[in-house]
Design a protein around this motif. Structure first.
Motif, mmCIF file in Angstrom:
data_model
loop_
_atom_site.group_PDB
_atom_site.id
_atom_site.type_symbol
_atom_site.label_atom_id
_atom_site.label_comp_id
_atom_site.label_asym_id
_atom_site.label_seq_id
_atom_site.Cartn_x
_atom_site.Cartn_y
_atom_site.Cartn_z
ATOM 1 N N UNK A 1 -48.506 -9.850 -24.896
ATOM 2 C CA UNK A 1 -47.551 -8.741 -24.889
ATOM 3 C C UNK A 1 -46.169 -9.214 -25.328
ATOM 4 N N UNK A 2 -45.781 -10.387 -24.845
ATOM 5 C CA UNK A 2 -44.478 -10.939 -25.220
ATOM 6 C C UNK A 2 -44.423 -11.213 -26.718
ATOM 7 N N UNK A 3 -45.508 -11.740 -27.275
ATOM 8 C CA UNK A 3 -45.567 -11.964 -28.723
ATOM 9 C C UNK A 3 -45.414 -10.653 -29.489
ATOM 10 N N UNK A 4 -46.026 -9.595 -28.967
ATOM 11 C CA UNK A 4 -45.934 -8.288 -29.611
ATOM 12 C C UNK A 4 -44.499 -7.768 -29.592
ATOM 13 N N UNK A 5 -43.815 -7.953 -28.461
ATOM 14 C CA UNK A 5 -42.414 -7.525 -28.347
ATOM 15 C C UNK A 5 -41.551 -8.284 -29.351
ATOM 16 N N UNK A 6 -41.787 -9.589 -29.457
ATOM 17 C CA UNK A 6 -41.007 -10.420 -30.379
ATOM 18 C C UNK A 6 -41.259 -10.003 -31.830
ATOM 19 N N UNK A 7 -42.522 -9.731 -32.161
ATOM 20 C CA UNK A 7 -42.850 -9.302 -33.517
ATOM 21 C C UNK A 7 -42.146 -7.993 -33.872
ATOM 22 N N UNK A 8 -42.072 -7.084 -32.914
ATOM 23 C CA UNK A 8 -41.410 -5.793 -33.148
ATOM 24 C C UNK A 8 -39.897 -5.939 -33.239
ATOM 25 N N UNK A 9 -39.360 -6.995 -32.636
ATOM 26 C CA UNK A 9 -37.908 -7.178 -32.595
ATOM 27 C C UNK A 9 -37.308 -7.416 -33.969
ATOM 28 N N UNK A 10 -38.146 -7.789 -34.930
ATOM 29 C CA UNK A 10 -37.631 -7.999 -36.282
ATOM 30 C C UNK A 10 -37.185 -6.686 -36.924
ATOM 31 N N UNK A 11 -37.762 -5.577 -36.458
ATOM 32 C CA UNK A 11 -37.364 -4.264 -36.967
ATOM 33 C C UNK A 11 -36.397 -3.549 -36.020
ATOM 34 N N UNK A 12 -36.574 -3.783 -34.723
ATOM 35 C CA UNK A 12 -35.768 -3.067 -33.730
ATOM 36 C C UNK A 12 -35.545 -3.977 -32.526
ATOM 37 N N UNK A 13 -34.294 -4.087 -32.064
ATOM 38 C CA UNK A 13 -34.023 -4.953 -30.904
ATOM 39 C C UNK A 13 -34.888 -4.535 -29.720
ATOM 40 N N UNK A 14 -35.462 -5.503 -28.999
ATOM 41 C CA UNK A 14 -36.325 -5.169 -27.870
ATOM 42 C C UNK A 14 -35.565 -4.496 -26.741
ATOM 43 N N UNK A 15 -36.253 -3.600 -26.054
ATOM 44 C CA UNK A 15 -35.658 -2.904 -24.922
ATOM 45 C C UNK A 15 -35.434 -3.894 -23.775
ATOM 46 N N UNK A 16 -34.209 -3.941 -23.258
ATOM 47 C CA UNK A 16 -33.850 -4.928 -22.236
ATOM 48 C C UNK A 16 -34.670 -4.738 -20.957
ATOM 49 N N UNK A 17 -34.873 -3.481 -20.542
ATOM 50 C CA UNK A 17 -35.626 -3.220 -19.315
ATOM 51 C C UNK A 17 -37.085 -3.623 -19.471
ATOM 52 N N UNK A 18 -37.672 -3.335 -20.636
ATOM 53 C CA UNK A 18 -39.051 -3.734 -20.908
ATOM 54 C C UNK A 18 -39.179 -5.258 -20.843
ATOM 55 N N UNK A 19 -38.246 -5.949 -21.473
ATOM 56 C CA UNK A 19 -38.282 -7.420 -21.478
ATOM 57 C C UNK A 19 -38.108 -7.975 -20.073
ATOM 58 N N UNK A 20 -37.207 -7.378 -19.310
ATOM 59 C CA UNK A 20 -36.968 -7.851 -17.942
ATOM 60 C C UNK A 20 -38.226 -7.701 -17.100
ATOM 61 N N UNK A 21 -38.867 -6.542 -17.187
ATOM 62 C CA UNK A 21 -40.095 -6.309 -16.418
ATOM 63 C C UNK A 21 -41.211 -7.257 -16.859
ATOM 64 N N UNK A 22 -41.347 -7.445 -18.172
ATOM 65 C CA UNK A 22 -42.403 -8.304 -18.697
ATOM 66 C C UNK A 22 -42.188 -9.759 -18.272
ATOM 67 N N UNK A 23 -40.945 -10.228 -18.332
ATOM 68 C CA UNK A 23 -40.658 -11.606 -17.941
ATOM 69 C C UNK A 23 -40.794 -11.803 -16.434
ATOM 70 N N UNK A 24 -40.492 -10.770 -15.663
ATOM 71 C CA UNK A 24 -40.704 -10.848 -14.214
ATOM 72 C C UNK A 24 -42.192 -11.002 -13.902
ATOM 73 N N UNK A 25 -43.032 -10.233 -14.599
ATOM 74 C CA UNK A 25 -44.484 -10.356 -14.412
ATOM 75 C C UNK A 25 -44.987 -11.721 -14.876
ATOM 76 N N UNK A 26 -44.424 -12.201 -15.978
ATOM 77 C CA UNK A 26 -44.814 -13.511 -16.495
ATOM 78 C C UNK A 26 -44.483 -14.612 -15.484
ATOM 79 N N UNK A 27 -43.330 -14.493 -14.867
ATOM 80 C CA UNK A 27 -42.940 -15.476 -13.851
ATOM 81 C C UNK A 27 -43.899 -15.458 -12.679
ATOM 82 N N UNK A 28 -44.302 -14.260 -12.262
ATOM 83 C CA UNK A 28 -45.263 -14.140 -11.168
ATOM 84 C C UNK A 28 -46.613 -14.723 -11.561
ATOM 85 N N UNK A 29 -47.029 -14.480 -12.809
ATOM 86 C CA UNK A 29 -48.310 -15.009 -13.282
ATOM 87 C C UNK A 29 -48.297 -16.527 -13.359
ATOM 88 N N UNK A 30 -47.136 -17.100 -13.655
ATOM 89 C CA UNK A 30 -47.017 -18.552 -13.691
ATOM 90 C C UNK A 30 -47.310 -19.173 -12.326
#
Length: 280
Positions: free
Chosen positions: A31-60
């Motif tokens: 999912x993070x790779x997908x967000x980064x790929x899309x960021x080349x056309x449009x800056x990623x949504x900060x709230x989406x990134x925050x939620x995704x990274x919070x989940x990633x931290x928990x998964x770690x």
């Protein structure tokens, strides 16, 4: 579900020609790779990134080491890309923390290549987006905080990078540059070259302690305290005397946070000055 986009993205990765098995951690990296790929056309949504990274931290916290290692390089690359696209401060903090933790829990040998990659980006970039520079600096600082004793050879280059970032007009870039320096000083534990420490000291004294922004002056005082905490490597009594004089001057600052920071630095430097055995 097997037909979901996340599942399909997670199954795309290969290791030795075989599909990487799906896991919660792997799906989040995809999912993070997908967000980064899309960021080349449009800056990623900060709230989406925050939620995704919070989940990633928990998964770690939950993922076994072998699972983390399967996805480690992809995750590191995606985190760095997110940072250099210019993420906001809360996202930069989470992404930097995730970078350090994945190296800690995965394959620690990665620290050398990742630190080198971040340094190379900061050296080569001409006039990048200030938020991108701050993100790369914050991430490199987190790596120094956790693994500084392993990468002391890069300290002189890091000092030069900090000097470059201190020329930015944006105060948050100068602040993050000095926070990088503080982490590099404390993380290295005084094990780097004397020339690297002397250059770091010059950077602090040349502009940080008298910066027009109080958040930068606070960061400079923290760097002086970090210098004292590691024994003042590369510094003689002349530099220690200069540091104490600057700290005394900082006690007259009109911002209480700056006064408090210089007071802490002064105490640490005084303790070092009267204890030659602690000096490096």
């Amino acid at each position: 579900a097997p037909s979901s986009p996340t599942f399909r993205m997670a199954k795309r990765g290969v290791a030795g020609g075989e599909p990487i098995p799906l896991s919660r951690f792997g799906a989040l990296v995809a999912q993070l790779e997908s967000v980064v790929a899309s960021a080349r056309q449009k800056p990623p949504d900060a709230l989406l990134c925050f939620d995704l990274l919070s989940e990633l931290s928990s998964a770690l916290d939950e993922a076994p080491k072998d699972t983390i290692q399967l996805w480690q390089r992809k995750c590191e690359d995606a985190l760095q890309s997110l940072l250099v696209f210019g993420a906001c401060r809360p996202v930069r903090r989470l992404a930097s923390s995730a970078m350090g933790r994945i190296i800690q829990k995965g394959d620690a040998i990665s620290v050398y290549s990742r630190a080198s990659t971040l340094q190379g980006w900061l050296v080569d970039v001409k006039r990048a987006d200030p938020m991108a520079c701050a993100g790369a600096a914050q991430c490199l600082g987190e790596i120094y905080h956790l693994f500084g004793r392993k990468i002391t050879a890069g300290l002189i280059e890091t000092s030069n990078i900090v000097g470059k970032l201190m020329k930015y007009h944006e105060d948050f870039v100068r602040q993050d540059a000095l926070l990088l320096l503080e982490n590099a000083l404390e993380g290295s534990g005084g094990g780097g070259s004397g020339a690297a420490y002397l250059e770091a000291f010059r950077i602090i004294m040349r502009g940080g302690i008298s910066d027009k922004s109080y958040i930068v002056r606070v960061a400079a005082a923290r760097c002086l305290k970090a210098f004292a905490n590691i024994g003042g490597p590369g510094l003689g009594m002349a530099e220690l005397d200069t540091s104490m004089s600057c700290c005394v001057k900082g006690l007259e600052d009109n911002v209480s946070a700056v006064r408090d920071s210089f007071a802490e630095a002064l105490g640490a430097i005084l303790a070092l000055a009267v204890n030659p055995d602690a000096q490096r």
